[in-house]
Design an enzyme around this catalytic site. Structure first.
Site, short mmCIF file in Angstrom:
data_model
loop_
_atom_site.label_atom_id
_atom_site.label_comp_id
_atom_site.label_asym_id
_atom_site.label_seq_id
_atom_site.Cartn_x
_atom_site.Cartn_y
_atom_site.Cartn_z
N GLU A 144 0.88 -1.08 -0.07
CA GLU A 144 0.03 0.05 0.11
C GLU A 144 1.06 1.18 -0.09
O GLU A 144 1.80 1.45 0.49
CB GLU A 144 -0.87 0.18 1.27
CG GLU A 144 -1.88 1.13 1.24
CD GLU A 144 -3.12 1.06 0.33
OE1 GLU A 144 -3.32 1.79 -0.54
OE2 GLU A 144 -3.74 0.00 0.64
N GLY A 145 0.60 2.23 -0.73
CA GLY A 145 1.37 3.40 -1.00
C GLY A 145 2.67 3.25 -1.39
O GLY A 145 3.70 3.90 -0.67
N ASP A 178 9.96 4.20 -3.14
CA ASP A 178 9.38 3.08 -3.48
C ASP A 178 10.04 2.14 -2.24
O ASP A 178 11.41 1.86 -2.54
CB ASP A 178 9.44 2.88 -4.80
CG ASP A 178 8.59 1.66 -5.10
OD1 ASP A 178 8.20 0.64 -4.10
OD2 ASP A 178 8.34 1.63 -6.35
N ARG A 180 9.12 -1.24 -2.06
CA ARG A 180 8.10 -2.38 -2.21
C ARG A 180 9.38 -3.48 -2.34
O ARG A 180 10.35 -3.22 -3.01
CB ARG A 180 7.10 -2.28 -3.21
CG ARG A 180 5.90 -1.57 -3.15
CD ARG A 180 5.20 -1.49 -4.29
NE ARG A 180 5.79 -0.51 -5.40
CZ ARG A 180 5.36 -0.04 -6.29
NH1 ARG A 180 3.92 -0.44 -6.81
NH2 ARG A 180 5.96 0.79 -7.15
N THR A 201 3.12 -4.40 -16.91
CA THR A 201 3.60 -3.37 -16.06
C THR A 201 4.04 -2.33 -16.78
O THR A 201 4.36 -2.29 -17.92
CB THR A 201 4.85 -3.91 -15.12
OG1 THR A 201 5.09 -2.92 -14.31
CG2 THR A 201 5.97 -4.24 -15.92
#
Length: 254
Positions: A144-145, A178, A180, A201
């Site tokens: 998320e985010g 980022d 992730r 993507t």
């Protein structure tokens, strides 16, 4: 029915997937009929539980289905999100499959927010996979985010309303652009498929993660659309500050 009988029913649906950075307990496949724009499409659904705590690793990774069932009520899983994957077609044997690594977006995926393009990307990638005939959509619950979490994302939205872009807002809250990580998802993907995949993507970082893992990546497909006055700046920031590629940049085979 006692826990032993329940464990017997679940036994063939529980697998241990050992990855380089962590290991996961994978549950599935489970038949999941999905309403995709008025048509019912049947996917096979898997969910996984990362196991990183050393004590839990010893207890869970070598556990039987019966042991896992006994532990479930003590794991407090509702306090955290678990990731999952929707599989369509013969993912193991087909010559090529489309794969989408989709980061959870509470506001876009659930509420249909137009501040981003996440809801569009979620449903469009599912359609692309079905039309292609084979593929998998990974729904990554801790992304998320871009990895900052829903509560932090709410504060980032407030800063964006004061003029900051997505990257600036995250930085001001003490986060990187980022954060992730795709290791768990990639380990599950490698468990489910060894043949080439084409990644849906616009984000070259996702492609790099798969390539560095040794995954067989055949190419990539763009996923642009649903541009509006509400998300135009957000999408431009993705390109200009986060390195995302536009439709025309993303059709080449790797």
């Amino acid at each position: 029915m006692n826990q032993k009988d329940v464990a017997t029913l679940l036994n063939d649906k529980i697998q241990t997937v050992r990855g380089e950075q962590s290991s996961t307990i994978l549950v599935g496949p489970i038949k999941l009929p999905v309403n995709l724009e008025g048509e019912t499409v049947v996917f096979q659904w898997y969910c996984w539980l990362p196991v990183r705590d050393e004590e839990d690793r010893q207890d869970l990774l070598n556990a039987t289905a019966e042991t896992i069932v006994k532990r479930l009520s003590t794991l407090n899983l509702a306090e955290g999100q678990q990731s999952s994957v929707l599989v369509y077609g013969d993912l193991q044997q087909s010559e090529n499959a489309l794969v989408r690594m989709h980061s959870i977006c509470h506001t876009g995926d659930i509420f249909g927010s137009k501040r981003c393009d996440c809801g569009f990307q979620l449903h469009q990638s599912m359609k692309m996979i079905v039309e292609h005939g084979t593929g998998a959509l990974f729904y990554l619950a801790n992304h998320e985010g871009r990895g900052i979490g829903l509560f932090s994302k709410a504060m980032a939205y407030i800063l964006q309303e004061e003029g900051m872009d997505t990257v600036e807002a995250n930085h001001q809250l003490g986060f990187e652009d980022d954060t992730r990580n795709y290791a768990d998802a990639i380990s599950v993907l490698r468990h489910l498929r060894q043949k080439p995949v084409t990644l849906i993507t616009n984000n070259p970082k996702k492609l790099d993660a798969l390539k560095k893992s040794g995954m067989n990546v055949a190419g990539r497909m763009p996923l642009w659309g649903d541009v509006s006055q509400y998300n135009e700046r957000y999408l431009n920031t993705k390109v200009e500050r986060s390195g995302h590629l536009r439709d025309s940049d993303l059709r080449e085979v790797l």
